[in-house]
Design a protein around this motif. Structure first.
Motif, mmCIF file in Angstrom:
data_model
loop_
_atom_site.group_PDB
_atom_site.id
_atom_site.type_symbol
_atom_site.label_atom_id
_atom_site.label_comp_id
_atom_site.label_asym_id
_atom_site.label_seq_id
_atom_site.Cartn_x
_atom_site.Cartn_y
_atom_site.Cartn_z
ATOM 1 N N MET A 1 38.969 -51.568 -20.104
ATOM 2 C CA MET A 1 38.354 -50.537 -20.936
ATOM 3 C C MET A 1 37.168 -51.175 -21.682
ATOM 4 S SD MET A 1 40.095 -48.175 -23.899
ATOM 5 C CE MET A 1 41.033 -47.121 -22.838
ATOM 6 N N SER A 2 36.060 -50.482 -21.706
ATOM 7 C CA SER A 2 34.870 -50.998 -22.364
ATOM 8 C C SER A 2 35.010 -50.909 -23.879
ATOM 9 C CB SER A 2 33.644 -50.215 -21.919
ATOM 10 O OG SER A 2 33.647 -48.919 -22.495
ATOM 11 N N VAL A 3 34.219 -51.706 -24.576
ATOM 12 C CA VAL A 3 34.218 -51.679 -26.032
ATOM 13 C C VAL A 3 33.866 -50.279 -26.536
ATOM 14 C CG1 VAL A 3 33.064 -52.595 -28.087
ATOM 15 C CG2 VAL A 3 33.685 -54.123 -26.224
ATOM 16 N N LEU A 4 32.885 -49.638 -25.877
ATOM 17 C CA LEU A 4 32.511 -48.279 -26.304
ATOM 18 C C LEU A 4 33.673 -47.314 -26.120
ATOM 19 C CD1 LEU A 4 28.835 -47.827 -25.074
ATOM 20 C CD2 LEU A 4 29.666 -47.993 -27.424
ATOM 21 N N ASN A 5 34.377 -47.436 -25.016
ATOM 22 C CA ASN A 5 35.516 -46.556 -24.772
ATOM 23 C C ASN A 5 36.622 -46.820 -25.794
ATOM 24 O OD1 ASN A 5 37.306 -44.732 -23.619
ATOM 25 N ND2 ASN A 5 36.706 -45.284 -21.556
ATOM 26 N N GLU A 6 36.854 -48.090 -26.124
ATOM 27 C CA GLU A 6 37.870 -48.427 -27.124
ATOM 28 C C GLU A 6 37.486 -47.865 -28.494
ATOM 29 O OE1 GLU A 6 38.636 -52.637 -27.067
ATOM 30 O OE2 GLU A 6 39.221 -52.584 -24.960
ATOM 31 N N LEU A 7 36.226 -48.000 -28.857
ATOM 32 C CA LEU A 7 35.762 -47.453 -30.132
ATOM 33 C C LEU A 7 35.886 -45.932 -30.133
ATOM 34 C CD1 LEU A 7 34.550 -47.813 -32.926
ATOM 35 C CD2 LEU A 7 32.283 -47.935 -31.865
ATOM 36 N N TYR A 8 35.579 -45.315 -29.007
ATOM 37 C CA TYR A 8 35.706 -43.862 -28.901
ATOM 38 C C TYR A 8 37.158 -43.438 -29.120
ATOM 39 C CZ TYR A 8 35.173 -39.132 -27.020
ATOM 40 O OH TYR A 8 35.152 -37.768 -26.860
ATOM 41 N N GLN A 9 38.087 -44.213 -28.599
ATOM 42 C CA GLN A 9 39.506 -43.900 -28.796
ATOM 43 C C GLN A 9 39.884 -43.979 -30.276
ATOM 44 O OE1 GLN A 9 41.367 -42.542 -26.386
ATOM 45 N NE2 GLN A 9 39.484 -42.738 -25.174
ATOM 46 N N HIS A 68 27.592 -43.481 -34.222
ATOM 47 C CA HIS A 68 27.405 -42.097 -34.644
ATOM 48 C C HIS A 68 27.320 -41.157 -33.439
ATOM 49 C CE1 HIS A 68 26.578 -44.024 -38.517
ATOM 50 N NE2 HIS A 68 27.056 -42.888 -39.010
ATOM 51 N N LEU A 69 26.799 -41.634 -32.325
ATOM 52 C CA LEU A 69 26.810 -40.825 -31.098
ATOM 53 C C LEU A 69 28.242 -40.611 -30.605
ATOM 54 C CD1 LEU A 69 23.733 -42.263 -29.171
ATOM 55 C CD2 LEU A 69 23.956 -39.962 -30.163
ATOM 56 N N LEU A 70 29.082 -41.626 -30.729
ATOM 57 C CA LEU A 70 30.489 -41.461 -30.343
ATOM 58 C C LEU A 70 31.187 -40.441 -31.241
ATOM 59 C CD1 LEU A 70 31.496 -45.157 -29.590
ATOM 60 C CD2 LEU A 70 31.122 -43.316 -27.926
ATOM 61 N N VAL A 71 30.860 -40.451 -32.524
ATOM 62 C CA VAL A 71 31.426 -39.447 -33.439
ATOM 63 C C VAL A 71 30.953 -38.057 -33.017
ATOM 64 C CG1 VAL A 71 31.486 -38.608 -35.829
ATOM 65 C CG2 VAL A 71 31.670 -41.070 -35.361
ATOM 66 N N LEU A 72 29.681 -37.934 -32.689
ATOM 67 C CA LEU A 72 29.149 -36.651 -32.216
ATOM 68 C C LEU A 72 29.858 -36.214 -30.938
ATOM 69 C CD1 LEU A 72 27.124 -34.304 -32.205
ATOM 70 C CD2 LEU A 72 25.506 -35.846 -31.056
ATOM 71 N N MET A 73 30.047 -37.130 -30.024
ATOM 72 C CA MET A 73 30.744 -36.799 -28.781
ATOM 73 C C MET A 73 32.164 -36.307 -29.062
ATOM 74 S SD MET A 73 29.334 -39.988 -26.483
ATOM 75 C CE MET A 73 30.663 -39.870 -25.285
ATOM 76 N N ILE A 78 33.259 -34.254 -25.996
ATOM 77 C CA ILE A 78 32.604 -34.818 -24.818
ATOM 78 C C ILE A 78 33.222 -36.186 -24.548
ATOM 79 C CG2 ILE A 78 30.422 -35.662 -23.858
ATOM 80 C CD1 ILE A 78 29.010 -33.629 -25.728
ATOM 81 N N PRO A 79 33.991 -36.314 -23.478
ATOM 82 C CA PRO A 79 34.611 -37.600 -23.176
ATOM 83 C C PRO A 79 33.585 -38.648 -22.732
ATOM 84 C CG PRO A 79 35.665 -35.809 -21.951
ATOM 85 C CD PRO A 79 34.418 -35.259 -22.565
ATOM 86 N N VAL A 80 33.863 -39.895 -23.058
ATOM 87 C CA VAL A 80 33.004 -41.001 -22.631
ATOM 88 C C VAL A 80 32.857 -40.983 -21.110
ATOM 89 C CG1 VAL A 80 32.843 -43.528 -22.477
ATOM 90 C CG2 VAL A 80 33.506 -42.455 -24.627
ATOM 91 N N GLU A 81 33.918 -40.630 -20.421
ATOM 92 C CA GLU A 81 33.884 -40.621 -18.957
ATOM 93 C C GLU A 81 32.818 -39.671 -18.415
ATOM 94 O OE1 GLU A 81 37.656 -42.075 -20.487
ATOM 95 O OE2 GLU A 81 36.707 -40.129 -20.784
ATOM 96 N N ASN A 82 32.593 -38.562 -19.093
ATOM 97 C CA ASN A 82 31.554 -37.624 -18.650
ATOM 98 C C ASN A 82 30.174 -38.264 -18.739
ATOM 99 O OD1 ASN A 82 33.748 -35.913 -18.587
ATOM 100 N ND2 ASN A 82 32.767 -34.274 -19.722
ATOM 101 N N VAL A 83 29.922 -38.959 -19.846
ATOM 102 C CA VAL A 83 28.629 -39.623 -20.034
ATOM 103 C C VAL A 83 28.488 -40.767 -19.025
ATOM 104 C CG1 VAL A 83 27.214 -40.943 -21.667
ATOM 105 C CG2 VAL A 83 28.504 -38.937 -22.452
ATOM 106 N N GLU A 84 29.568 -41.521 -18.830
ATOM 107 C CA GLU A 84 29.529 -42.611 -17.847
ATOM 108 C C GLU A 84 29.236 -42.075 -16.447
ATOM 109 O OE1 GLU A 84 33.363 -44.395 -18.501
ATOM 110 O OE2 GLU A 84 32.508 -45.941 -19.808
#
Length: 107
Positions: A1-9, A68-73, A78-84
């Protein structure tokens, strides 16, 4: 899992289970307008830092913007997977440059 995905969680968890004193929870409590304002502010700060030419400052501002983009998502569901997936589609198009045609305008 990427750092961005972990932070999103973590962001999703804060949204689902608000914690007293959490900045992320504060953003969700204030709503979309506040989140968008912060995205705009952080975008400007990235631009200023990049213009100033100090890489460490620019890196830190990019991290603030990504958070802040992750908070917006999360706010917009909007799941990280969609953006990926979209990024992956775009990555596959690298090298498919648009052809520009020069138009000869005669007066």
């Amino acid at each position: 899992m990427s750092v961005l995905n972990e932070l999103y969680q973590v962001v999703l968890d804060r949204k689902a289970h608000p914690q007293e004193g959490s900045y992320t929870c504060y953003l969700f409590e204030k709503g979309l307008d506040k989140i968008l304002k912060k995205v705009g502010e952080e975008s400007s700060e990235v631009i200023i830092a990049a213009k100033n030419g100090v890489a460490e400052d620019t890196e830190n501002e990019i991290c603030d913007l990504l958070y802040h983009l992750l908070v917006l998502m999360a706010e917009q569901n909007i799941p990280v997977e969609n953006v990926e997936a979209i990024l992956e589609q775009r990555r596959q198009k690298i090298g498919n440059l648009k052809q520009f045609h020069q138009v000869d305008h005669q007066t």
